[in-house]
Scaffold this motif. Structure first.
Motif, PDB file in Angstrom:
ATOM      1  N   UNK A 173      -8.626  -9.047  13.815  1.00 46.09           N
ATOM      2  CA  UNK A 173      -9.106  -8.803  12.563  1.00 46.09           C
ATOM      3  C   UNK A 173      -8.090  -9.078  11.559  1.00 46.09           C
ATOM      4  N   UNK A 174      -8.586  -8.916  10.213  1.00 43.36           N
ATOM      5  CA  UNK A 174      -7.685  -9.218   9.191  1.00 43.36           C
ATOM      6  C   UNK A 174      -7.131  -7.846   8.566  1.00 43.36           C
ATOM      7  N   UNK A 175      -5.769  -7.574   8.722  1.00 43.86           N
ATOM      8  CA  UNK A 175      -5.008  -6.286   8.345  1.00 43.86           C
ATOM      9  C   UNK A 175      -4.689  -6.335   6.822  1.00 43.86           C
ATOM     10  N   UNK A 176      -4.960  -7.494   6.090  1.00 45.72           N
ATOM     11  CA  UNK A 176      -4.885  -7.480   4.767  1.00 45.72           C
ATOM     12  C   UNK A 176      -4.890  -6.306   3.886  1.00 45.72           C
ATOM     13  N   UNK A 177      -6.084  -5.764   4.046  1.00 44.74           N
ATOM     14  CA  UNK A 177      -6.885  -4.657   2.976  1.00 44.74           C
ATOM     15  C   UNK A 177      -5.935  -3.456   3.348  1.00 44.74           C
ATOM     16  N   UNK A 178      -5.223  -3.367   4.467  1.00 44.96           N
ATOM     17  CA  UNK A 178      -4.353  -1.867   4.898  1.00 44.96           C
ATOM     18  C   UNK A 178      -2.920  -2.219   3.786  1.00 44.96           C
ATOM     19  N   UNK A 179      -2.792  -3.210   3.071  1.00 46.99           N
ATOM     20  CA  UNK A 179      -1.607  -3.402   2.487  1.00 46.99           C
ATOM     21  C   UNK A 179      -1.779  -2.797   1.020  1.00 46.99           C
ATOM     22  N   UNK A 180      -3.110  -2.645   0.662  1.00 39.60           N
ATOM     23  CA  UNK A 180      -3.606  -2.132  -0.636  1.00 39.60           C
ATOM     24  C   UNK A 180      -3.015  -0.828  -1.078  1.00 39.60           C
ATOM     25  N   UNK A 181      -2.968  -0.553  -2.211  1.00 42.54           N
ATOM     26  CA  UNK A 181      -2.450   0.668  -2.757  1.00 42.54           C
ATOM     27  C   UNK A 181      -3.265   1.878  -2.464  1.00 42.54           C
ATOM     28  N   UNK A 182      -4.754   1.667  -2.414  1.00 38.13           N
ATOM     29  CA  UNK A 182      -5.301   2.809  -2.185  1.00 38.13           C
ATOM     30  C   UNK A 182      -5.355   3.023  -0.700  1.00 38.13           C
ATOM     31  N   UNK A 183      -4.756   2.254   0.204  1.00 37.51           N
ATOM     32  CA  UNK A 183      -4.641   2.598   1.510  1.00 37.51           C
ATOM     33  C   UNK A 183      -3.335   2.938   1.844  1.00 37.51           C
ATOM     34  N   UNK A 184      -2.466   3.160   0.815  1.00 39.91           N
ATOM     35  CA  UNK A 184      -1.014   3.493   0.976  1.00 39.91           C
ATOM     36  C   UNK A 184      -0.112   2.333   1.662  1.00 39.91           C
ATOM     37  N   UNK A 185      -0.780   1.207   1.476  1.00 39.41           N
ATOM     38  CA  UNK A 185       0.140   0.138   1.888  1.00 39.41           C
ATOM     39  C   UNK A 185       1.108  -0.494   0.858  1.00 39.41           C
ATOM     40  N   UNK A 186       1.024   0.120  -0.189  1.00 45.03           N
ATOM     41  CA  UNK A 186       1.933  -0.434  -1.324  1.00 45.03           C
ATOM     42  C   UNK A 186       2.111   0.342  -2.463  1.00 45.03           C
ATOM     43  N   UNK A 187       2.888   0.300  -3.328  1.00 49.61           N
ATOM     44  CA  UNK A 187       3.158   1.294  -4.363  1.00 49.61           C
ATOM     45  C   UNK A 187       4.038   0.661  -5.217  1.00 49.61           C
TER      46      UNK A 187
END
Length: 335
Positions: free
Chosen positions: A276-290
């Protein structure tokens, strides 16, 4: 009577133990630490890799995994190291394969029972090759807003590694954020064609500062050193280096790899890991970035700029604003 009862109890316990082993043959394996390996083409301290390494070290500190890693692995040697780790009983192998896509995917095909989570510009490959990258365009946009509000010359310099999607999308998001706050801002963009060459990045930054750039986008190590020496400002990427450059680094887009690593570990443990593509888990809404705290620049960034940036941050988290993903190579706009 006592002796008989004791013997019966022991027999029952042995029988129960044998039954449990028969019903749950994987119990002992489940309790053992998961063997995880990582292969990096650059040093552990390099921004991108340091975030992956940090997340895996955290899992190791919790006692979840037995973790081994190799740094500074040359592209020509990458496949050999991958095969060694795969043959060594590792259940999960993590790394970045931008320069060795074909070889890495070949190894994954040869070891279908091993799970692979790799930084890649390509797509997942069934059944066991998942991909990730730093989808941190959200905080990159916010850091651009800060930069646009801090420049006095309206000239921003940007030094990147390679013009690949993972770099391009962050630079484009940063530029869009800066232009929202300051439509007059102009950009000079350069790539050093290396993931880790601080002296080369520093020289590229000096050239931009000499042409009037008073804020530098530090996608690579070396840029903030140049900014500090010439007493201009810098915006960090992936990690927060303000503690090392308290009068230079204004803001940083931070990447947190923990959500991706923790998900992969959980799936491997339960035998449910798939491509799978784990890219979305780095989004701010997923606490993957800030966006990192402004820290030493808390009172130095204009209040109206901070207010606009915080409003945009809330909109991103609420889902009412989506940062555009633009993977095209960013171009200089300075005349």
């Amino acid at each position: 009577m006592t002796m008989t009862f004791t013997r019966l109890s022991r027999r029952h316990l042995i029988a129960l133990g044998l039954a449990a082993a028969t019903l749950a043959p994987g119990l002992a394996a489940a309790q053992a630490k998961l063997k995880v390996a990582a292969i990096y083409t650059v040093p552990f301290e390099q921004q991108w890799v340091s975030r992956i390494h940090k997340a895996l070290k955290a899992a190791e500190a919790r006692g979840e995994i037995d973790y081994k890693a190799s740094e500074n692995v040359a592209n020509a040697d990458y496949e050999r190291v991958m095969r060694e780790y795969a043959n060594g009983g590792n259940a999960l192998i993590v790394g970045e394969v931008f320069g060795v896509e074909a070889a890495a995917r070949k190894v994954a095909k040869d070891f279908p029972k091993v799970s692979f989570l790799m930084g890649s510009s390509g797509k997942p490959q069934a059944p066991n090759f998942s991909v990730f990258d730093n989808y941190i365009q959200d905080p990159a946009y916010l850091s651009g807003m800060v930069a646009g509000g801090m420049t006095k010359s309206n000239k921003i310099g940007m030094v990147g590694g390679f013009p690949i999607p993972e770099v391009n999308r962050l630079m484009n998001a940063f530029m869009a954020g800066a232009k929202e706050v300051n439509p007059k801002v102009e950009f000079t963009v350069s790539f050093i064609n290396s993931w880790f060459d601080p002296p080369k990045a520093k020289e590229a930054a000096f050239a931009m500062i000499d042409k009037g750039a008073d804020v530098m986008y530090a996608e690579r190590f070396g840029v903030s050193d140049a900014a500090q020496e010439r007493k201009v400002l810098a915006i960090g990427n992936v990690i927060n280096t303000q503690d090392k450059y308290p009068d230079t680094v204004v803001a940083s887009a931070l990447w947190h790899m923990e959500p991706s690593i923790d998900r992969a570990l959980g799936l491997v443990k339960t035998g449910k890991f798939t491509a799978e593509d784990y890219g979305p888990y780095s989004l701010m809404k997923n606490k993957g970035s800030e966006l990192a705290p402004l820290g030493s620049f808390e009172k130095k960034v204009p209040a109206d700029v901070v207010a606009k940036m915080r409003a945009k941050e809330k909109a991103i988290l609420a889902g009412t604003f989506t940062v555009k993903v633009d993977d095209s190579q960013p171009k200089s706009t300075a005349k």
